[in-house]
Design an enzyme around this catalytic site. Sequence first.
Site, PDB file in Angstrom:
ATOM      1  CD  GLU A 143      -1.666  -3.008   1.373  1.00  0.00           C
ATOM      2  OE1 GLU A 143      -2.333  -3.039   1.071  1.00  0.00           O
ATOM      3  OE2 GLU A 143      -0.601  -2.113   1.919  1.00  0.00           O
ATOM      4  CG  HIS A 174     -11.303  -8.229   5.038  1.00  0.00           C
ATOM      5  ND1 HIS A 174     -10.541  -8.825   6.278  1.00  0.00           N
ATOM      6  CD2 HIS A 174     -11.006  -7.320   4.162  1.00  0.00           C
ATOM      7  CE1 HIS A 174      -9.664  -9.075   5.630  1.00  0.00           C
ATOM      8  NE2 HIS A 174      -9.399  -8.729   4.150  1.00  0.00           N
TER       9      HIS A 174
END
Length: 297
Positions: free
Chosen positions: A80, A150
């Site tokens: 990321e 998540h």
Amino acid sequence: QQTKTMSVRATRALSTGAHGAMKKMNLFTALNDGMRTAMKHDPSAVIFGEDVAFGGVFRCTMGLREEFGNDRVFNTPLCEQGIAGFAIGYASTGKTAIAEIQFADYIYPAFDQIVNEAAKFRYRSGGEYDLGGLVFRTPCGAVGHGGHYHSQSPEAYFAHTPGVKVVTPRSPYEAKGLLLASIRDPNPVIFLEPKALYRTSVEEVPEGDYMLPLEQADVMRTGTDVTVVGWGAQLKVLEKACDKAEAMGVSCELIDLRTIYPWDKETIEKSVRKTGRLVVSHEAPKTSGFGAEIAAT
């Protein structure tokens, strides 16, 4: 100069007039259509992230690689901070970077790049340069089975950061218009997409090019007894709550913040001066959540 270029780009994109025919879309197909629109109007626009060339985990980029080619829609390593760093470098040349962080929970490794580089780019150059054309798309919120990695809603972390905008849509129509406005904005934008709405939220969306204003809240229904404020997927919950309150004789004014930062204080304050009461509801953690900023103001 770069800021002026972004404004001209947005104006040119909308110069064709009507928004076109309406088509029923869910949230992810509206986002897909928005990115396709941006790619058609802006040859510098590229889309990249983990698995986006295959359509992405939530299928938001389906068909875009086939339409625009491997040079404009491509996968990245699972890194990321690398995705964010590349996006910043590409956007710094005046081009358009649409970066996907596969889940908002994994945006934290990119936190330094976003907060210390993207957000400060204009300031550290004395206004000579900016990162207009940089958008970080990322799915956020709970969906029922996401667990602790998540399901997070990290908007409050970034709302503390001058130099970036934080935007989240509640529906397909809002998603396409806000995404196109974010892509063309002269500031870097973190675009949070409520994953619970990707398939469940469906409505008519213009097939043409249109933008919805950033930093402007939307009064979804007017009322006189209480102001109710939310954003993203929480608006579905609040609409039901307002319906129940209305059945008991309580008149609710429901407002979608749309842009979490910078937020539309004027619209909220005007409403609260009328109703005398305020309820703020969000999915993120309560302590130091962005609702606290609204309530404190």
